[in-house]
Motif scaffolding. Structure first.
Motif, PDB file in Angstrom:
ATOM      1  N   VAL A  92      -1.412  -7.079 -11.673  1.00 31.33           N
ATOM      2  CA  VAL A  92      -1.196  -7.078 -12.735  1.00 31.33           C
ATOM      3  C   VAL A  92      -1.407  -5.899 -14.395  1.00 31.33           C
ATOM      4  N   GLY A  93      -2.369  -5.554 -14.483  1.00 30.30           N
ATOM      5  CA  GLY A  93      -2.573  -4.363 -14.969  1.00 30.30           C
ATOM      6  C   GLY A  93      -2.495  -3.095 -14.770  1.00 30.30           C
ATOM      7  N   VAL A  94      -2.039  -2.070 -13.116  1.00 28.47           N
ATOM      8  CA  VAL A  94      -1.056  -1.327 -12.901  1.00 28.47           C
ATOM      9  C   VAL A  94       0.371  -1.898 -13.861  1.00 28.47           C
ATOM     10  N   THR A  95       0.613  -2.694 -13.785  1.00 28.39           N
ATOM     11  CA  THR A  95       2.377  -3.214 -14.156  1.00 28.39           C
ATOM     12  C   THR A  95       2.100  -1.960 -16.039  1.00 28.39           C
ATOM     13  N   LEU A 125       1.133  -1.077  -0.085  1.00 30.44           N
ATOM     14  CA  LEU A 125       0.060   0.286   0.122  1.00 30.44           C
ATOM     15  C   LEU A 125       1.235   0.979  -0.111  1.00 30.44           C
ATOM     16  N   PHE A 126       2.159   1.179   0.810  1.00 30.90           N
ATOM     17  CA  PHE A 126       3.299   2.137   0.536  1.00 30.90           C
ATOM     18  C   PHE A 126       3.370   2.903  -1.005  1.00 30.90           C
ATOM     19  N   LEU A 127       3.817   1.482  -1.846  1.00 30.99           N
ATOM     20  CA  LEU A 127       3.693   1.861  -3.059  1.00 30.99           C
ATOM     21  C   LEU A 127       3.041   2.593  -4.392  1.00 30.99           C
ATOM     22  N   THR A 128       1.164   1.498  -3.727  1.00 32.80           N
ATOM     23  CA  THR A 128       0.051   1.682  -4.139  1.00 32.80           C
ATOM     24  C   THR A 128      -0.327   2.894  -4.357  1.00 32.80           C
ATOM     25  N   ASP A 129      -0.705   3.441  -2.895  1.00 33.39           N
ATOM     26  CA  ASP A 129      -1.160   4.797  -2.636  1.00 33.39           C
ATOM     27  C   ASP A 129      -0.282   5.762  -3.216  1.00 33.39           C
ATOM     28  N   GLY A 130       1.473   5.643  -3.142  1.00 34.26           N
ATOM     29  CA  GLY A 130       1.904   6.325  -3.600  1.00 34.26           C
ATOM     30  C   GLY A 130       2.082   6.786  -4.433  1.00 34.26           C
ATOM     31  N   ILE A 131       2.270   5.911  -5.530  1.00 33.02           N
ATOM     32  CA  ILE A 131       1.770   6.254  -6.925  1.00 33.02           C
ATOM     33  C   ILE A 131       0.082   6.481  -7.173  1.00 33.02           C
ATOM     34  N   CYS A 179       9.793   5.721 -12.517  1.00 31.41           N
ATOM     35  CA  CYS A 179       9.465   5.691 -11.079  1.00 31.41           C
ATOM     36  C   CYS A 179       8.099   4.813 -10.792  1.00 31.41           C
ATOM     37  N   CYS A 180       7.099   6.016 -11.335  1.00 30.28           N
ATOM     38  CA  CYS A 180       6.010   4.622 -11.012  1.00 30.28           C
ATOM     39  C   CYS A 180       5.841   3.087 -11.836  1.00 30.28           C
ATOM     40  N   THR A 181       6.685   3.948 -12.623  1.00 30.08           N
ATOM     41  CA  THR A 181       6.261   1.717 -13.517  1.00 30.08           C
ATOM     42  C   THR A 181       7.278   0.786 -12.556  1.00 30.08           C
ATOM     43  N   VAL A 182       8.495   1.794 -11.898  1.00 34.53           N
ATOM     44  CA  VAL A 182       9.790   0.609 -11.239  1.00 34.53           C
ATOM     45  C   VAL A 182       8.715   0.179  -9.133  1.00 34.53           C
ATOM     46  N   SER A 183       8.102   0.909  -9.120  1.00 33.93           N
ATOM     47  CA  SER A 183       6.588   0.961  -7.709  1.00 33.93           C
ATOM     48  C   SER A 183       6.539   0.328  -8.176  1.00 33.93           C
ATOM     49  N   VAL A 194       0.091  -1.692 -17.005  1.00 31.95           N
ATOM     50  CA  VAL A 194      -0.222   0.319 -17.725  1.00 31.95           C
ATOM     51  C   VAL A 194       0.859   1.050 -18.216  1.00 31.95           C
ATOM     52  N   HIS A 195       1.392   1.136 -16.642  1.00 33.24           N
ATOM     53  CA  HIS A 195       2.671   1.615 -16.802  1.00 33.24           C
ATOM     54  C   HIS A 195       3.469   1.310 -18.060  1.00 33.24           C
ATOM     55  N   CYS A 196       3.854   0.109 -18.441  1.00 34.99           N
ATOM     56  CA  CYS A 196       4.929   0.072 -19.408  1.00 34.99           C
ATOM     57  C   CYS A 196       4.355   0.607 -20.987  1.00 34.99           C
ATOM     58  N   LEU A 197       2.982   0.081 -21.450  1.00 36.69           N
ATOM     59  CA  LEU A 197       2.609   0.350 -22.121  1.00 36.69           C
ATOM     60  C   LEU A 197       2.699   2.055 -22.395  1.00 36.69           C
ATOM     61  N   LEU A 198       2.741   3.108 -21.072  1.00 40.54           N
ATOM     62  CA  LEU A 198       3.040   4.719 -21.201  1.00 40.54           C
ATOM     63  C   LEU A 198       4.730   4.894 -21.669  1.00 40.54           C
ATOM     64  N   LEU A 199       5.272   3.861 -21.186  1.00 37.71           N
ATOM     65  CA  LEU A 199       6.358   4.011 -20.959  1.00 37.71           C
ATOM     66  C   LEU A 199       7.164   4.250 -22.526  1.00 37.71           C
ATOM     67  N   ILE A 200       6.907   3.178 -22.743  1.00 35.29           N
ATOM     68  CA  ILE A 200       6.724   2.732 -25.107  1.00 35.29           C
ATOM     69  C   ILE A 200       6.410   4.111 -25.680  1.00 35.29           C
ATOM     70  N   PHE A 201       4.956   4.092 -25.121  1.00 35.42           N
ATOM     71  CA  PHE A 201       4.232   5.067 -25.974  1.00 35.42           C
ATOM     72  C   PHE A 201       4.365   6.267 -24.742  1.00 35.42           C
TER      73      PHE A 201
END
Length: 495
Positions: free
Chosen positions: A367-370, A301-307, A452-456, A372-379
């Motif tokens: 899995v969905g959060v991860t 929750l530290f990571l997900t609410d931080g995101i 940073c969000c993707t790594v989290s 989406v972040h990967c796709l945001l990095l790609i595009f």
């Protein structure tokens, strides 16, 4: 097909007063959470302070929200103390709304926001704990609805404030001429100031004066929000009266002195504050997996609410910067899209929590959060995909916090300090990741924001896998312990 089975419908019918009351206090939480961003420039005019000074109000609110979450569990010893705390905290929020227009100094405003933050933190812990105690293994469904009410409150607050915000300068100089900031400049500043202090050096081009005649009407917004919030403490008081917890109530037995299930303290004394969780009496005799589950749940929750905090705070800055260079007005919609999708996701999760196990829902969400972040990095150069990704990210991440709270309490059999620890960890993550991402943007530019969000998100998904393994080991240890106790209790046959 019935939407809810008979057992859950029966539970809701039995506890509908308490449930609606806890949902309403989270509406109060959301109402107080979202007003500061849109009104901060008008509050700067009211206090005649600089941009750097007024942003300390954000820090004051976040710090005391974290402190309130940490001590909120201390009010859980009896139903009377928990409902009394909810009444005073929701009333304090209305009181703060009412006195903010009278705070003509930034220090007084910071003190008022510290009081509001403290009240919000206590509400966060108590409402979560009380709902878990009411519904236990069925808590996930009602927790999703509880957290949905934050979104509803956060939606109402900016809508109330918007008609009263200054469209031009809200401080006129001594010669009665407005400063040169245009309405679009002010909208840009409002969007950039949502939960951050790292970009103030980039805002010096806007001539925001601190001396002159104040011409803001934002006071009316706060008085309206104070009135909107007043039914919430009234609802808590009505529940206290119904449960015969007030001095003038009937002397008959209290309605909520119900029989507790095995392993659960009827007064909820297992749900104490974070600091009391470290007491030696609390730690004695616990298996190692008990502590690991607390630590892993808090870290997730530290990571997900931080995101959530970092994404909401910096997505506007990322959108208006190279390489996207989205227009200010269009980029300003991103934050609304993100919070609207979170609210919609929590509404959908009420039904999904009923249909699927909490572990499955959490796995799919992370899995969905991860992804989406990967796709945001790609595009990262696509304006269209930024809006699509923001919407999908909000839908995926919306259910993580309430589901994780319900799942962890279920694993630990509703005893211990899980909710207090997890709520405090979530608040800490929301504050710390914003500071971290702000520092990275200040030194490296906006692209590392997504990194940073993707790594989290990767770290959160990995920790959840470890959580699932630890949960399996923990349940196995409990089963073996119960079997050993049963064997020891059997009388041995004599020869």
């Amino acid at each position: 097909m019935q939407l809810l089975d008979e057992r859950i419908r029966s539970l809701l019918q039995r506890h509908w007063r308490q449930t609606l009351t806890y949902w309403s206090v989270f509406f109060s939480f959301g109402l107080c959470l979202a007003f500061l961003g849109p009104t901060v420039l008008d509050l700067r005019c009211q206090t005649q302070s600089s941009l750097q000074q007024i942003t300390w109000v954000f820090f004051s609110q976040q710090l005391f929200l974290l402190l309130g979450s940490s001590i909120g569990g201390l009010f859980q010893k009896t139903l009377l103390s928990s409902l009394s705390a909810l009444f005073f905290c929701t009333f304090i929020i209305s009181l703060v709304f009412a006195i903010i227009p009278l705070c003509y100094d930034v220090i007084l405003l910071s003190v008022a926001m510290a009081l509001a933050g403290q009240a919000m933190g206590v509400i966060d812990t108590i409402a979560n704990v009380e709902l878990v105690k009411l519904y236990q293994k069925d808590a996930a469904i009602f927790m999703q609805a509880l957290h949905c009410f934050i979104g509803l409150g956060a939606l109402v607050s900016p809508l109330v404030a918007d008609p009263f915000l200054a469209e031009d300068s809200c401080i006129l100089e001594a010669n009665w001429t407005a400063n040169t900031s245009s309405p679009s400049d002010l909208d840009h500043l409002r969007s950039s100031l949502v939960g951050q202090r790292a970009e103030l050096h980039n805002m010096s081009q806007y001539p925001l004066h601190t001396k002159g005649v104040v011409v803001t009407r934002v006071s009316y917004a706060f008085w309206i929000m104070a009135l909107i919030n007043l039914p919430v403490p009234a609802a808590v008081l009505a529940l206290m009266n119904h449960e015969r917890l007030l001095p003038w109530s009937h002397k008959s037995p209290r309605l909520l002195n119900r029989e507790a299930p095995p392993g659960l303290d009827p007064l909820g004394q297992g749900h104490r504050g974070v600091f009391s969780c470290c007491h030696p009496a609390e730690l004695r005799g616990r298996p190692a997996t008990y502590f690991v589950i607390h630590a892993l749940g808090g870290a997730i929750l530290f990571l997900t609410d931080g995101i959530i905090g970092a994404y909401a705070g910096f997505i506007y800055t990322y959108a208006v910067s190279p390489p996207l260079l989205i227009g200010r007005k269009t980029a300003g919609c991103l934050n609304s899209v993100f919070w609207a999708s979170i609210t919609a996701g929590r509404l959908a999760s009420i039904y999904l929590s009923y249909r699927f196990p909490t572990a499955v829902l959490l796995t799919a969400s992370l899995v969905g959060v991860t992804l989406v972040h990967c796709l945001l990095l790609i595009f990262y150069t696509s304006n269209v995909f930024l809006f699509i990704g923001t919407c999908v990210l909000g839908l995926c991440i919306s259910s993580v916090s309430p589901s994780m709270l319900a799942f962890t309490e279920d694993v630990l059999n509703y005893q211990g300090c899980a909710t207090s620890v997890l709520v405090t960890s979530a608040g800490t993550g929301e504050m710390m990741l914003q500071l971290l991402v702000g520092s990275v943007i200040h030194s490296q530019g906006t692209y590392p924001f997504l990194l940073c969000c993707t790594v989290s998100s990767f770290m959160g998904s990995f920790l959840f896998l470890v959580f699932l393994y630890t949960e399996r080991v923990h349940r196995k240890q409990l089963t073996e312990s119960l079997q050993g106790t049963a064997m020891a209790g059997k009388p041995t046959s004599g020869s």
